[in-house]
Design a protein around this motif. Structure first.
Motif, short mmCIF file in Angstrom:
data_model
loop_
_atom_site.label_atom_id
_atom_site.label_comp_id
_atom_site.label_asym_id
_atom_site.label_seq_id
_atom_site.Cartn_x
_atom_site.Cartn_y
_atom_site.Cartn_z
N MET A 1 0.85 -1.19 0.00
CA MET A 1 0.00 0.00 0.00
C MET A 1 0.88 1.24 0.00
O MET A 1 1.76 1.39 0.85
CB MET A 1 -0.92 0.01 1.23
CG MET A 1 -1.91 1.16 1.25
SD MET A 1 -2.96 1.14 2.72
CE MET A 1 -3.94 -0.33 2.43
N LYS A 2 0.66 2.13 -0.95
CA LYS A 2 1.46 3.35 -1.05
C LYS A 2 0.96 4.41 -0.07
O LYS A 2 -0.18 4.37 0.38
CB LYS A 2 1.43 3.89 -2.47
CG LYS A 2 2.18 3.03 -3.48
CD LYS A 2 2.22 3.70 -4.84
CE LYS A 2 3.05 2.89 -5.82
NZ LYS A 2 3.12 3.55 -7.15
N THR A 3 1.83 5.36 0.21
CA THR A 3 1.52 6.42 1.16
C THR A 3 1.73 7.78 0.52
O THR A 3 2.72 8.00 -0.19
CB THR A 3 2.41 6.30 2.42
OG1 THR A 3 2.17 5.03 3.05
CG2 THR A 3 2.13 7.43 3.40
N VAL A 4 0.79 8.70 0.78
CA VAL A 4 0.89 10.07 0.29
C VAL A 4 0.69 11.02 1.46
O VAL A 4 -0.13 10.78 2.34
CB VAL A 4 -0.14 10.36 -0.82
CG1 VAL A 4 -1.57 10.14 -0.34
CG2 VAL A 4 0.02 11.77 -1.39
N LEU A 5 1.48 12.09 1.48
CA LEU A 5 1.28 13.17 2.44
C LEU A 5 0.79 14.39 1.67
O LEU A 5 1.38 14.76 0.65
CB LEU A 5 2.58 13.49 3.18
CG LEU A 5 2.49 14.62 4.22
CD1 LEU A 5 3.31 14.28 5.46
CD2 LEU A 5 2.96 15.97 3.64
N ILE A 6 -0.30 14.99 2.15
CA ILE A 6 -0.92 16.13 1.46
C ILE A 6 -1.04 17.29 2.43
O ILE A 6 -1.66 17.17 3.49
CB ILE A 6 -2.33 15.76 0.93
CG1 ILE A 6 -2.27 14.52 0.05
CG2 ILE A 6 -2.94 16.94 0.18
CD1 ILE A 6 -3.63 13.93 -0.27
N THR A 7 -0.45 18.44 2.07
CA THR A 7 -0.66 19.65 2.87
C THR A 7 -1.85 20.43 2.30
O THR A 7 -2.21 20.27 1.14
CB THR A 7 0.60 20.54 2.89
OG1 THR A 7 0.88 21.01 1.56
CG2 THR A 7 1.80 19.79 3.43
N GLY A 8 -2.45 21.25 3.15
CA GLY A 8 -3.64 21.97 2.72
C GLY A 8 -4.80 21.02 2.44
O GLY A 8 -5.60 21.24 1.53
N ALA A 9 -4.90 19.97 3.27
CA ALA A 9 -5.86 18.89 3.00
C ALA A 9 -7.23 19.11 3.61
O ALA A 9 -8.08 18.22 3.57
CB ALA A 9 -5.29 17.56 3.49
N THR A 10 -7.48 20.29 4.19
CA THR A 10 -8.78 20.51 4.83
C THR A 10 -9.72 21.37 4.00
O THR A 10 -10.82 21.70 4.45
CB THR A 10 -8.60 21.16 6.22
OG1 THR A 10 -7.90 22.39 6.09
CG2 THR A 10 -7.84 20.23 7.15
N SER A 11 -9.31 21.71 2.77
CA SER A 11 -10.16 22.55 1.93
C SER A 11 -9.77 22.40 0.47
O SER A 11 -8.62 22.03 0.15
CB SER A 11 -10.04 24.02 2.35
OG SER A 11 -10.88 24.86 1.57
N GLY A 12 -10.71 22.68 -0.42
CA GLY A 12 -10.43 22.79 -1.85
C GLY A 12 -9.78 21.57 -2.47
O GLY A 12 -10.19 20.42 -2.23
N ILE A 13 -8.75 21.80 -3.28
CA ILE A 13 -8.09 20.72 -4.02
C ILE A 13 -7.49 19.69 -3.05
O ILE A 13 -7.60 18.49 -3.27
CB ILE A 13 -7.00 21.29 -4.93
CG1 ILE A 13 -7.60 22.21 -6.00
CG2 ILE A 13 -6.22 20.16 -5.61
CD1 ILE A 13 -6.56 22.95 -6.84
N GLY A 14 -6.85 20.16 -1.99
CA GLY A 14 -6.22 19.25 -1.05
C GLY A 14 -7.20 18.31 -0.38
O GLY A 14 -6.91 17.12 -0.19
N LEU A 15 -8.36 18.83 -0.02
CA LEU A 15 -9.39 18.00 0.60
C LEU A 15 -9.87 16.92 -0.37
O LEU A 15 -10.02 15.76 0.00
CB LEU A 15 -10.57 18.88 1.03
CG LEU A 15 -11.79 18.17 1.62
CD1 LEU A 15 -11.41 17.38 2.86
CD2 LEU A 15 -12.89 19.20 1.96
#
Length: 242
Positions: A1-15
């Motif tokens: 299983m691959k892992t991704v870290l996303i910043t700005g993940a609480t709104s818009g594109i990141g969400l």
């Protein structure tokens, strides 16, 4: 299983990216300041873990990101903000707010993560097509994204020897809470679902540069090849002031 870290993940594109990656079976580190949204994401997705911190705080960024349980295959650095200048009246505090998030926040995040960069990973940095041609009222936002683009393209050169791919993402207008505040016409506006798909497919194909929507971003890139005087005349008509 691959892992991704996303910043700005609480709104818009990141969400949208956080939801789509989790639903595709990835382990997801969803980073942001809105802890209630992170809690909702964790409740809805068993493979998603919320990481709450402020990217403008270097110490907080290091504390949050320097000891992750799983090393991400993809670092998706998406957090950003936008404010516009009115009537060409420069607002220095506004500039500081935008640069603190879009540029210094990005540098803080990279500073916090870089000890974990390994061969085969992808660092995907969300810029903007606004970095490639001057647009009305975008003095602060556009110049911050130009700095982001330059930073990302220099990282492409410096990290290539380590086998780390840096992918720079240049969206056009995407319908998000940020663009909902815009009072001007936004040509070829796309949904966050479309933006997420374009970004994920581009990363999967290991593209160094991801532009979308293709027609709009191609038009602006071509305009960017013209003399500055011509660019100004065209973009002032292409993007209405509202």
């Amino acid at each position: 299983m691959k892992t991704v870290l996303i910043t700005g993940a609480t709104s818009g594109i990141g969400l949208q990216l956080a939801k789509d990656y989790a639903e595709s079976g990835w382990n997801v580190y969803a980073c942001g300041r809105n802890e209630s949204v992170l809690d909702e994401l964790e409740a809805a997705h068993s493979t998603l873990q919320g990481v709450a911190f402020d990217i403008t705080d270097l110490e907080a960024s290091i504390n949050a990101l320097s000891s992750l349980e799983k090393t991400p295959d993809v670092w998706l650095l998406n957090a950003g903000d936008c404010e516009y200048i009115d009537d060409g009246r420069i607002d220095a505090p506004l500039f500081r707010r935008i640069f603190d998030i879009n540029v210094i926040g990005l540098a803080n995040t990279i500073n916090a993560c870089q000890s974990q960069f390994q061969s085969g990973q992808v660092i995907a940095i969300v810029g903007s097509i606004a970095s490639e041609v001057a647009l009305p009222r975008a003095e602060a936002y556009g110049s911050s994204k130009a700095a982001v683009s330059y930073l990302a393209r220099t990282l492409q050169l410096d990290l290539k020897a380590k086998g780390v791919l840096v992918s720079v993402i240049y969206p056009g207008f995407v319908k998000t809470p940020l663009t909902d505040k815009n009072t001007f016409e936004m040509p070829m506006l796309v949904s966050t679902q479309r933006a997420s798909r374009e970004i994920r497919e581009g990363i999967e194909k290991r593209k160094q540069h991801i532009y979308f929507p293709k027609t709009f971003t191609t038009i602006l890139r071509l305009i960017g090849l013209l003399p500055y005087g011509w660019q100004n005349r065209i973009t002032s008509k292409l993007v209405s002031r509202g």
